[in-house]
Design a protein around this motif. Structure first.
Motif, PDB file in Angstrom:
ATOM      1  N   ASN A 310       0.840  -1.199   0.000  1.00 37.16           N
ATOM      2  CA  ASN A 310       0.000   0.000   0.000  1.00 37.16           C
ATOM      3  C   ASN A 310       0.868   1.240   0.000  1.00 37.16           C
ATOM      4  O   ASN A 310       2.031   1.205   0.422  1.00 37.16           O
ATOM      5  CB  ASN A 310      -0.889   0.048   1.255  1.00 37.16           C
ATOM      6  CG  ASN A 310      -2.161  -0.772   1.122  1.00 37.16           C
ATOM      7  OD1 ASN A 310      -2.218  -1.728   0.359  1.00 37.16           O
ATOM      8  ND2 ASN A 310      -3.174  -0.388   1.885  1.00 37.16           N
ATOM      9  N   LEU A 311       0.282   2.332  -0.439  1.00 35.87           N
ATOM     10  CA  LEU A 311       0.873   3.649  -0.224  1.00 35.87           C
ATOM     11  C   LEU A 311       0.120   4.341   0.900  1.00 35.87           C
ATOM     12  O   LEU A 311      -1.110   4.274   0.966  1.00 35.87           O
ATOM     13  CB  LEU A 311       0.801   4.493  -1.490  1.00 35.87           C
ATOM     14  CG  LEU A 311       1.862   4.210  -2.554  1.00 35.87           C
ATOM     15  CD1 LEU A 311       1.601   5.066  -3.785  1.00 35.87           C
ATOM     16  CD2 LEU A 311       3.270   4.483  -2.025  1.00 35.87           C
ATOM     17  N   GLU A 312       0.867   4.995   1.783  1.00 36.98           N
ATOM     18  CA  GLU A 312       0.278   5.769   2.866  1.00 36.98           C
ATOM     19  C   GLU A 312       0.544   7.251   2.640  1.00 36.98           C
ATOM     20  O   GLU A 312       1.594   7.631   2.111  1.00 36.98           O
ATOM     21  CB  GLU A 312       0.893   5.380   4.212  1.00 36.98           C
ATOM     22  CG  GLU A 312       0.510   4.002   4.694  1.00 36.98           C
ATOM     23  CD  GLU A 312       1.055   3.705   6.080  1.00 36.98           C
ATOM     24  OE1 GLU A 312       0.669   2.681   6.653  1.00 36.98           O
ATOM     25  OE2 GLU A 312       1.888   4.502   6.589  1.00 36.98           O
ATOM     26  N   PHE A 313      -0.421   8.069   3.076  1.00 37.26           N
ATOM     27  CA  PHE A 313      -0.328   9.516   2.917  1.00 37.26           C
ATOM     28  C   PHE A 313      -0.767  10.182   4.218  1.00 37.26           C
ATOM     29  O   PHE A 313      -1.703   9.730   4.865  1.00 37.26           O
ATOM     30  CB  PHE A 313      -1.240   9.997   1.786  1.00 37.26           C
ATOM     31  CG  PHE A 313      -1.112   9.214   0.521  1.00 37.26           C
ATOM     32  CD1 PHE A 313      -0.214   9.594  -0.458  1.00 37.26           C
ATOM     33  CD2 PHE A 313      -1.878   8.079   0.304  1.00 37.26           C
ATOM     34  CE1 PHE A 313      -0.091   8.848  -1.620  1.00 37.26           C
ATOM     35  CE2 PHE A 313      -1.759   7.336  -0.848  1.00 37.26           C
ATOM     36  CZ  PHE A 313      -0.864   7.718  -1.818  1.00 37.26           C
ATOM     37  N   GLU A 314      -0.085  11.244   4.580  1.00 40.83           N
ATOM     38  CA  GLU A 314      -0.558  12.147   5.624  1.00 40.83           C
ATOM     39  C   GLU A 314      -0.625  13.515   4.989  1.00 40.83           C
ATOM     40  O   GLU A 314       0.330  14.299   5.046  1.00 40.83           O
ATOM     41  CB  GLU A 314       0.386  12.118   6.826  1.00 40.83           C
ATOM     42  CG  GLU A 314      -0.140  11.301   7.968  1.00 40.83           C
ATOM     43  CD  GLU A 314       0.740  11.397   9.200  1.00 40.83           C
ATOM     44  OE1 GLU A 314       0.253  11.932  10.201  1.00 40.83           O
ATOM     45  OE2 GLU A 314       1.875  10.942   9.122  1.00 40.83           O
ATOM     46  N   ASP A 315      -1.762  13.786   4.392  1.00 40.95           N
ATOM     47  CA  ASP A 315      -1.856  14.934   3.497  1.00 40.95           C
ATOM     48  C   ASP A 315      -3.308  15.387   3.480  1.00 40.95           C
ATOM     49  O   ASP A 315      -4.199  14.646   3.054  1.00 40.95           O
ATOM     50  CB  ASP A 315      -1.380  14.494   2.106  1.00 40.95           C
ATOM     51  CG  ASP A 315      -1.351  15.609   1.088  1.00 40.95           C
ATOM     52  OD1 ASP A 315      -2.414  16.182   0.821  1.00 40.95           O
ATOM     53  OD2 ASP A 315      -0.266  15.890   0.549  1.00 40.95           O
ATOM     54  N   THR A 316      -3.569  16.603   3.930  1.00 38.51           N
ATOM     55  CA  THR A 316      -4.945  17.093   4.018  1.00 38.51           C
ATOM     56  C   THR A 316      -5.627  17.105   2.661  1.00 38.51           C
ATOM     57  O   THR A 316      -6.787  16.697   2.533  1.00 38.51           O
ATOM     58  CB  THR A 316      -4.950  18.507   4.619  1.00 38.51           C
ATOM     59  OG1 THR A 316      -4.330  18.466   5.909  1.00 38.51           O
ATOM     60  CG2 THR A 316      -6.375  19.028   4.766  1.00 38.51           C
ATOM     61  N   ASP A 317      -4.908  17.558   1.626  1.00 42.05           N
ATOM     62  CA  ASP A 317      -5.521  17.650   0.304  1.00 42.05           C
ATOM     63  C   ASP A 317      -5.854  16.280  -0.257  1.00 42.05           C
ATOM     64  O   ASP A 317      -6.964  16.064  -0.776  1.00 42.05           O
ATOM     65  CB  ASP A 317      -4.597  18.399  -0.662  1.00 42.05           C
ATOM     66  CG  ASP A 317      -4.486  19.884  -0.331  1.00 42.05           C
ATOM     67  OD1 ASP A 317      -5.378  20.394   0.379  1.00 42.05           O
ATOM     68  OD2 ASP A 317      -3.502  20.509  -0.765  1.00 42.05           O
ATOM     69  N   PHE A 318      -4.900  15.339  -0.178  1.00 41.36           N
ATOM     70  CA  PHE A 318      -5.197  14.024  -0.735  1.00 41.36           C
ATOM     71  C   PHE A 318      -6.236  13.296   0.108  1.00 41.36           C
ATOM     72  O   PHE A 318      -7.066  12.558  -0.428  1.00 41.36           O
ATOM     73  CB  PHE A 318      -3.934  13.169  -0.863  1.00 41.36           C
ATOM     74  CG  PHE A 318      -4.196  11.872  -1.571  1.00 41.36           C
ATOM     75  CD1 PHE A 318      -4.404  11.850  -2.934  1.00 41.36           C
ATOM     76  CD2 PHE A 318      -4.286  10.682  -0.863  1.00 41.36           C
ATOM     77  CE1 PHE A 318      -4.681  10.661  -3.596  1.00 41.36           C
ATOM     78  CE2 PHE A 318      -4.561   9.485  -1.509  1.00 41.36           C
ATOM     79  CZ  PHE A 318      -4.759   9.476  -2.887  1.00 41.36           C
ATOM     80  N   ALA A 319      -6.215  13.499   1.430  1.00 39.86           N
ATOM     81  CA  ALA A 319      -7.243  12.899   2.272  1.00 39.86           C
ATOM     82  C   ALA A 319      -8.629  13.396   1.872  1.00 39.86           C
ATOM     83  O   ALA A 319      -9.602  12.619   1.865  1.00 39.86           O
ATOM     84  CB  ALA A 319      -6.971  13.202   3.743  1.00 39.86           C
ATOM     85  N   ALA A 320      -8.731  14.665   1.510  1.00 38.71           N
ATOM     86  CA  ALA A 320     -10.014  15.204   1.054  1.00 38.71           C
ATOM     87  C   ALA A 320     -10.447  14.558  -0.256  1.00 38.71           C
ATOM     88  O   ALA A 320     -11.632  14.246  -0.458  1.00 38.71           O
ATOM     89  CB  ALA A 320      -9.914  16.719   0.893  1.00 38.71           C
ATOM     90  N   THR A 321      -9.487  14.341  -1.160  1.00 42.97           N
ATOM     91  CA  THR A 321      -9.800  13.664  -2.424  1.00 42.97           C
ATOM     92  C   THR A 321     -10.282  12.233  -2.178  1.00 42.97           C
ATOM     93  O   THR A 321     -11.276  11.784  -2.758  1.00 42.97           O
ATOM     94  CB  THR A 321      -8.554  13.654  -3.326  1.00 42.97           C
ATOM     95  OG1 THR A 321      -8.170  14.993  -3.619  1.00 42.97           O
ATOM     96  CG2 THR A 321      -8.825  12.902  -4.626  1.00 42.97           C
ATOM     97  N   ALA A 322      -9.567  11.513  -1.314  1.00 38.23           N
ATOM     98  CA  ALA A 322      -9.952  10.135  -1.007  1.00 38.23           C
ATOM     99  C   ALA A 322     -11.310  10.084  -0.308  1.00 38.23           C
ATOM    100  O   ALA A 322     -12.138   9.210  -0.601  1.00 38.23           O
ATOM    101  CB  ALA A 322      -8.875   9.483  -0.135  1.00 38.23           C
ATOM    102  N   LEU A 323     -11.551  11.010   0.607  1.00 36.20           N
ATOM    103  CA  LEU A 323     -12.821  11.023   1.326  1.00 36.20           C
ATOM    104  C   LEU A 323     -13.973  11.371   0.395  1.00 36.20           C
ATOM    105  O   LEU A 323     -15.089  10.852   0.549  1.00 36.20           O
ATOM    106  CB  LEU A 323     -12.762  12.005   2.493  1.00 36.20           C
ATOM    107  CG  LEU A 323     -13.980  12.009   3.426  1.00 36.20           C
ATOM    108  CD1 LEU A 323     -14.220  10.622   4.028  1.00 36.20           C
ATOM    109  CD2 LEU A 323     -13.786  13.044   4.527  1.00 36.20           C
ATOM    110  N   ALA A 324     -13.734  12.227  -0.586  1.00 35.38           N
ATOM    111  CA  ALA A 324     -14.768  12.540  -1.569  1.00 35.38           C
ATOM    112  C   ALA A 324     -15.159  11.292  -2.358  1.00 35.38           C
ATOM    113  O   ALA A 324     -16.347  11.055  -2.633  1.00 35.38           O
ATOM    114  CB  ALA A 324     -14.283  13.639  -2.509  1.00 35.38           C
TER     115      ALA A 324
END
Length: 378
Positions: A310-324
């Protein structure tokens, strides 16, 4: 975390397959491809043709397939690949009398081009993932296109698995990290039988979550520790949503085994949603601004036996994209409420009991057997 990545989250095969094929067409030096599911059909024909065309241009093409996951790749397609200049290797060929070793599968999904761009996610190369072929019941999935330094880590991971599976030489891979390509930070995490980074990192993030946990997986038979961590999170006020397959799935046994845990989760406040339009093959985990996406489900194969990445991210912008994307999927799922769940029939309960018993037996049986290394080369 490595810095400097461009990320493109692609939903469904009508978006990610053209991007993957275009990347193969752009290759000038080498193509590295690692897949679990690779089955003969119209989609496989397109990828086989693209890989052979690349080899005809002088590109070095290495294709690593799991032996079990590629059982439906017909002999004539294997011949086409090999005679067309593609170097084909099989991970852990199946052997009679080696059930324990046969359980170890390569479930990773990777396409890597010239050390500069990579694709990973949950999809395989089968017609089921292509909406242009399965126009009504294609499998829903996500793939991620990545540019930046972490591509180097994927490349080294492929190299290690390839050397376990084949004596064929790989091309000379660059040792220098790719240049930064965007604003995002990410890291590669793996499960490989010895390391269980994906599970360990997930449990820590579930424990630390303050506001939101959102998980979408194709197979949900989690171990006690993950179930307990989800319950504790819900009880301390974290919004916990799970998207799991509904009646459309390729493994009803796994679905019933996982449904055995619905009661305890629902009572703790975990919200469970079953995806109804088609089979959701997604593997996406979000805890606040942390995201994990790749090949890993939450089942015994993922957490005990498979090669996963897996790839992990700690990133507000990408988290918003994933949550969308998660929210869009949530709108197409049916929530399972506790009163309705408790009123389900005896037949459903019997299936849940039976398949959870089989699942528990398999785990206990594997735990008491002496370890047997998988047969790698093929």
């Amino acid at each position: 975390m490595r810095q400097g990545h461009r990320l493109d989250l692609l939903a469904d095969g009508n978006h990610f397959f053209p991007a993957m094929l275009a990347a193969i067409d752009s290759a000038r030096h080498y193509v590295l491809m690692e897949m679990y599911l690779f089955e003969s059909g119209r989609l496989a024909d397109r990828f086989i043709a693209a890989l052979i065309d690349a080899a005809d241009r002088g590109v070095q093409v290495h294709l690593l397939l799991d032996d079990f996951g590629s059982l439906k790749l017909q002999a004539h397609d294997r011949v086409r690949l090999r005679t067309g200049g593609v170097i084909l290797a099989l991970y852990n060929p199946l052997r009679l009398g080696r059930l324990s070793a046969n359980l170890h599968r390569d479930h990773r999904k990777l396409l890597l081009i010239d050390g500069r761009v990579a694709f990973t996610g949950g999809s395989g190369i089968t017609d089921d993932f292509d909406p242009s072929i399965r126009t009504r019941r294609w499998w829903h999935d996500l793939m991620l296109r990545i540019e930046g330094p972490v591509v180097h880590d994927w490349q080294r991971l492929f190299e290690r698995t390839w050397r376990q599976s084949s004596d064929a030489a790989l091309p000379a891979l660059p040792t220098k990290l790719p240049e930064p390509a965007g604003p995002h930070a990410t890291r590669l995490v793996v499960n490989d039988g010895r390391r269980r980074e994906i599970q360990r990192h997930l449990v820590r993030r579930l424990s630390d979550a303050q506001q939101r946990i959102a998980i979408s997986v194709a197979y949900f038979v989690p171990p006690p520790r993950i179930r307990a961590t989800l319950r504790r999170a819900a009880r301390r006020g974290v919004k916990v949503d799970l998207i799991l397959p509904g009646r459309h799935t390729d493994h009803q046994s796994a679905r019933y085994a996982g449904r055995r845990f619905y009661t305890q989760l629902l009572r703790a406040g975990v919200r469970i949603h079953e995806y109804t339009p088609r089979f959701s093959h997604v593997k996406l985990m979000i805890c606040d601004d942390w995201v994990s996406l790749g090949s890993a489900n939450l089942d015994h194969w993922t957490l005990r036996w498979n090669l996963e990445a897996n790839l992990e991210f700690e990133d507000t912008d990408f988290a918003a994209t994933a949550l969308a994307q998660f929210t869009a999927d949530l709108a197409q799922a049916r929530e399972v409420d506790l009163p309705t769940w408790m009123a389900r029939g005896h037949r459903a309960r019997a299936r849940e009991w039976f398949w959870s018993l089989i699942s528990s037996w398999l785990v206990r049986w594997e735990a008491i057997r002496p370890p047997r290394a998988p047969v790698r080369r093929g």
